[in-house]
Design an enzyme around this catalytic site. Structure first.
Site, PDB file in Angstrom:
ATOM      1  N   CYS A  50       0.822  -1.209   0.000  1.00 49.55           N
ATOM      2  CA  CYS A  50       0.000   0.000   0.000  1.00 49.55           C
ATOM      3  C   CYS A  50       0.856   1.259   0.000  1.00 49.55           C
ATOM      4  CB  CYS A  50      -0.957   0.002   1.188  1.00 49.55           C
ATOM      5  SG  CYS A  50      -0.142   0.003   2.799  1.00 49.55           S
ATOM      6  N   GLU A 114       7.351  -1.390  11.558  1.00 45.93           N
ATOM      7  CA  GLU A 114       6.170  -2.234  11.356  1.00 45.93           C
ATOM      8  C   GLU A 114       6.585  -3.607  10.819  1.00 45.93           C
ATOM      9  OE1 GLU A 114       4.422  -3.118   8.384  1.00 45.93           O
ATOM     10  OE2 GLU A 114       5.270  -1.882   6.794  1.00 45.93           O
ATOM     11  N   GLY A 115       5.830  -4.623  11.222  1.00 44.20           N
ATOM     12  CA  GLY A 115       6.222  -5.993  10.945  1.00 44.20           C
ATOM     13  C   GLY A 115       5.708  -6.566   9.644  1.00 44.20           C
ATOM     14  N   GLN A 116       4.636  -6.002   9.083  1.00 48.71           N
ATOM     15  CA  GLN A 116       4.020  -6.617   7.915  1.00 48.71           C
ATOM     16  C   GLN A 116       4.931  -6.571   6.694  1.00 48.71           C
ATOM     17  OE1 GLN A 116       0.133  -5.150   6.970  1.00 48.71           O
ATOM     18  NE2 GLN A 116      -0.304  -6.793   5.542  1.00 48.71           N
ATOM     19  N   ALA A 199     -12.016  -8.687   4.839  1.00 50.30           N
ATOM     20  CA  ALA A 199     -11.825  -9.795   5.782  1.00 50.30           C
ATOM     21  C   ALA A 199     -10.466 -10.460   5.591  1.00 50.30           C
ATOM     22  CB  ALA A 199     -12.946 -10.823   5.619  1.00 50.30           C
ATOM     23  N   GLY A 200      -9.507  -9.690   5.072  1.00 49.61           N
ATOM     24  CA  GLY A 200      -8.169 -10.222   4.853  1.00 49.61           C
ATOM     25  C   GLY A 200      -7.244  -9.948   6.018  1.00 49.61           C
ATOM     26  N   ALA A 203      -7.645  -6.531   7.666  1.00 53.38           N
ATOM     27  CA  ALA A 203      -8.874  -6.482   8.464  1.00 53.38           C
ATOM     28  C   ALA A 203      -8.686  -7.214   9.789  1.00 53.38           C
ATOM     29  CB  ALA A 203     -10.027  -7.095   7.674  1.00 53.38           C
TER      30      ALA A 203
END
EC number: 1.2.1.70
Length: 442
Positions: A50, A114-116, A199-200, A203
């Site tokens: 993103c 951030e970890g993502q 809903a991923g 989310a």
């Protein structure tokens, strides 16, 4: 061969530009194939999140290769040069290596640490392997990047606490609700009627952080209701209602705080939709999707507050000072890992010499073994021949271990070149024009 990264990020481009370059996962294979088909691109991998779109590549020629990637990005985005080129950056060799390590460690993220992003780098690595767009150089670099990301998080506290785009989005909502109440601080969201669209993974993170910030009753809206219900089961302490996108208008009318995080290519909420809805209370929209799920004109609707990922900077600035010291500790680890990769990269220069040395010794081994076996006649059994062959191979490996290790070892480039020249003279190795080509490319 030349290593480079070309791309843009939240540091160089606003969300309206980033969303034009975002590449959905189901299009990544086609994009990788398109890049690899160019004669200038030897290896390539794509990091699309993103907040960034970055293409890491091994190129034949730096200028021509970078130009080919810029052309790909222009064609993909449909943006004219004046609208795209000012936002792109290109980094080469050591700077490209350092940048990837910083990205993987979370040091270049909007939310520091951030970890993502590490999961996204792992995915980039896996897709490059699956679609065979990476070779030995990028394979080693991406492996190093993943290792560095893990190392930073295990050897420093940079990754501790709730640091992610999702956590920042929830904190932004807390901050804005607090400001409405005349409080310049994060407040509980217990009084808000909350909905999450999507809903991923994002989310799921939103639900985790909403729960920790006081939300108790949340509606999850998703195209597939069954997927939302599976997600809801993981949060037994929350009262979660699930519904399909056909109920989105009703959720916009009844909730006061709504987060969006879907993979939609186009906005699912805009001014026209909001104008058609009757609401009794303020509606706060927080969109962390890229491409954006909420059109920019939504903010023009009376009683609506709309925020996107670029608005998270306000939250980030509140937390960055406390994490800067941890970031400095991480930079030391990055320097070590960058040098480790560079040492490996430099050692590749000796590979042709090592290969020719081994080939020459192997030819001699085979010739001498054949002579010995022919003299023995039929006195040797097949098993005995295998033992003698293994013995000669072992001797060659032992003899060449020292020279091979010395040629590969980290050392000044001139010292390595001198060692390669000495090996060529001592073992009477044939020359190789490719050596000079590799040297010129360094």
């Amino acid at each position: 061969m030349h290593l480079a990264v070309v791309g843009l990020s939240h540091r160089t481009a606003p969300v309206e530009v980033r969303e034009r370059l975002s590449i959905p996962e189901h299009h990544l294979e086609t994009s990788l194939q398109s890049l690899r088909s160019h004669e200038q691109v030897l290896e390539t991998s794509i990091l699309s999140t993103c907040n960034r779109l970055e293409i890491y590549s091994l190129l034949r020629h730096p200028e021509d290769g970078v130009e080919a990637i810029r052309d790909f990005l222009a064609n993909h985005s449909g943006l004219a040069d004046p609208d795209l080129q000012p936002h792109l950056f290109a980094l080469h060799h050591e700077e490209a290596i350092q940048h990837l390590l910083r990205v993987s460690a979370g040091l270049d993220s909007l939310v520091l640490g951030e970890g993502q992003i590490l999961s996204q780098v792992k995915k980039m690595y896996r897709l490059g392997q699956d679609h065979k767009s990476i070779g030995p150089i990028l394979n080693r670099l991406l492996n190093q990047a993943v290792s560095t990301g893990k190392r930073v998080r295990s050897e420093t506290n940079l990754g501790s606490g709730a640091v992610s785009i999702s956590s920042a989005a929830v904190e932004l909502a807390q901050l804005k609700v607090g400001q409405e109440q005349g409080v310049d601080d994060l407040v509980s969201l217990s009084q808000e009627k909350v909905a999450v669209v999507g809903a991923g993974r994002m989310a799921r993170l939103l639900l985790q952080h909403l729960q920790s910030k006081g939300a108790r009753s949340i509606t999850v809206v998703n195209r597939t209701v069954a997927k939302a219900e599976v997600l809801a089961k993981d949060f037994p302490d929350l009262v979660i209602t699930c519904c399909g996108l056909d109920q989105l208008d009703a959720q916009l009318a009844s909730n006061t705080l709504l987060f969006t995080s879907t993979g939609a290519d186009e906005p699912i909420i805009d001014r026209q939709r909001l104008d058609a809805i009757t609401r009794q209370a303020r509606l706060m929209l927080v969109d962390i999707g890229v491409p954006r799920n909420i059109s920019s004109d939504a903010a023009d609707v009376s009683g609506t507050l709309s925020y996107d990922v670029d608005d998270l900077q306000e939250v980030v600035e509140r937390n960055v000072a406390a994490r800067q010291q941890l970031a400095q500790q991480a930079e030391v680890l990055l320097d070590e890992d960058r040098q480790a990769f560079l040492d490996w990269w430099d050692g590749l220069e000796a590979v042709p010499t090592i290969n020719r040395m081994r080939q020459q010794f192997e030819e001699i081994r085979k010739q001498e073994l054949l002579k010995a076996l022919s003299r023995m006649g039929s006195d040797f059994s097949q098993r005995e021949k295998q033992v003698v062959e293994a013995l000669t191979k072992g001797l060659i490996n032992k003899i060449l271990h020292g020279p091979t290790t010395a040629l590969r070892a980290p050392q000044p480039r001139q010292q390595r070149l001198d060692s390669m020249a000495a090996a060529q003279r001592l073992f009477d190795l044939p020359g190789d024009d490719a050596d000079r080509d590799r040297s010129d490319a360094k």
